[in-house]
Design an enzyme around this catalytic site. Structure first.
Site, PDB file in Angstrom:
ATOM      1  N   HIS A 155       0.814  -1.217   0.000  1.00 23.79           N
ATOM      2  CA  HIS A 155       0.000   0.000   0.000  1.00 23.79           C
ATOM      3  C   HIS A 155       0.847   1.265   0.000  1.00 23.79           C
ATOM      4  O   HIS A 155       0.342   2.348   0.306  1.00 23.79           O
ATOM      5  CB  HIS A 155      -0.963  -0.012   1.188  1.00 23.79           C
ATOM      6  CG  HIS A 155      -1.955  -1.134   1.144  1.00 23.79           C
ATOM      7  ND1 HIS A 155      -2.509  -1.692   2.271  1.00 23.79           N
ATOM      8  CD2 HIS A 155      -2.467  -1.803   0.079  1.00 23.79           C
ATOM      9  CE1 HIS A 155      -3.339  -2.664   1.918  1.00 23.79           C
ATOM     10  NE2 HIS A 155      -3.334  -2.749   0.598  1.00 23.79           N
ATOM     11  N   SER A 256      -5.885  -8.832   9.924  1.00 20.58           N
ATOM     12  CA  SER A 256      -7.194  -9.479   9.854  1.00 20.58           C
ATOM     13  C   SER A 256      -7.571  -9.790   8.415  1.00 20.58           C
ATOM     14  O   SER A 256      -8.565 -10.467   8.166  1.00 20.58           O
ATOM     15  CB  SER A 256      -8.265  -8.580  10.485  1.00 20.58           C
ATOM     16  OG  SER A 256      -8.401  -7.374   9.733  1.00 20.58           O
TER      17      SER A 256
END
Length: 308
Positions: A155, A256
């Protein structure tokens, strides 16, 4: 060949966070890793010859940087604030002014964070030839600070700034100096902190904050990070897929995997029948793909694993 799936989530013994004294802890409550869980993860790592690791915000909470989703301590649990959306940043000068004012205030603290024992452990695994490639979803540069070389910042990185006009890339630290020069008297009261270094400032406080343009072309400056609503560069995605294809096992640490840009590599690992282990406090989107799940602190566990 995958082993039978095992979920190791211990609840009996709690331990304090490893975050340095005086720093707010963003590590969720969790159990200590017991000998059995460490033995199973050690076996998983030992069997791997070309280990692919994907990390998330849960790896950096022990350095004092919050994540978004952790129960009780994540950004979403503590505030009603939500991350900047790419479309809003591009179309709205006021949104950019608000974003950069908050980022300007948060930068000194955000940029000073240091790698923790989990980052250092993964760097040692690379040095010893265990870790084939590491993909991080974090933008905090802590893997780079730890010396990781076989690394993809999926990212992007908040320590770099890019121009949306000409594509020029510069250091975020250099932009901080330009902010100071343009806003010598500007002050703001702040509260809270976000995983990308953003802090919380009331809108009326940013009205007179001045934002510089690209020195080369006058274009819009943006952190070289993937905002929510934007897409990861296709070449980067393909590069990571190629590194995954060269690997024989996957370890998820501190994520997650709720964001699809990271989760899709677990789907690809499943298609390839690769062994998967997950080290994360709380459930993940890929639990059903893992042969082993350990719900403990990353620093405690990874520093105890030998890269043999």
């Amino acid at each position: 060949m995958r082993l039978p799936r095992q979920i190791l989530t211990m609840h009996a013994v709690r331990r304090a966070s490893s975050v340095p004294a005086g720093m707010v802890s963003f590590v969720p409550a969790c159990s200590m890793a017991d000998a059995h869980s460490l033995e199973l993860l050690q076996d998983f790592v030992s069997r791997a010859r070309r280990l692919f690791v994907i990390t998330g915000a849960g790896l950096s909470t022990e350095s004092g940087i919050p994540d978004y989703r952790s129960e009780g301590v994540g950004l979403y649990a503590r505030t009603d604030r939500r991350p900047m959306q790419y479309s809003e940043f591009v179309r709205s000068a006021k949104a950019r002014q608000r974003y950069w004012a908050r980022n300007f205030v948060g930068w000194p603290q955000f940029s000073s964070h240091l790698p923790n024992s989990a980052h250092r452990a993964l760097q040692r695994w690379e040095e010893r030839g265990k870790l084939h490639w590491l993909v991080t979803q974090n933008v905090d540069s802590l893997h780079s600070k730890a010396g990781q070389k076989r690394l993809t910042e999926l990212h992007g990185c908040a320590h770099r700034v890019m121009c949306l006009g000409c594509g020029a890339v510069s250091k975020r630290e250099e932009l901080q100096a330009r902010f100071i020069a343009l806003n010598p008297e500007w002050r703001a009261q702040t509260s809270g902190v976000a995983p990308d270094g953003d802090v919380f400032i009331e809108d009326e406080q940013v009205l007179h904050f001045r934002v510089p343009s690209c020195e080369a072309c006058g274009g819009i400056l943006k952190p070289e990070v993937t905002f929510f609503g934007d897409n990861v560069n296709k070449a980067t995605v393909q590069f990571v897929r190629d590194r995954l294809a060269e690997s024989d096992a996957v370890l998820v640490a501190g994520s997650s995997l709720q964001v699809y840009s990271g989760y899709k590599f677990l789907l690809a690992a499943g298609d390839r029948k690769l062994s998967v282990a997950i080290l994360n406090i709380g459930p993940t989107r890929a639990d059903h793909l893992a042969e082993l799940k350990v719900s403990c602190r990353c620093g405690e566990v990874l520093s105890a694993i030998h890269s043999v």
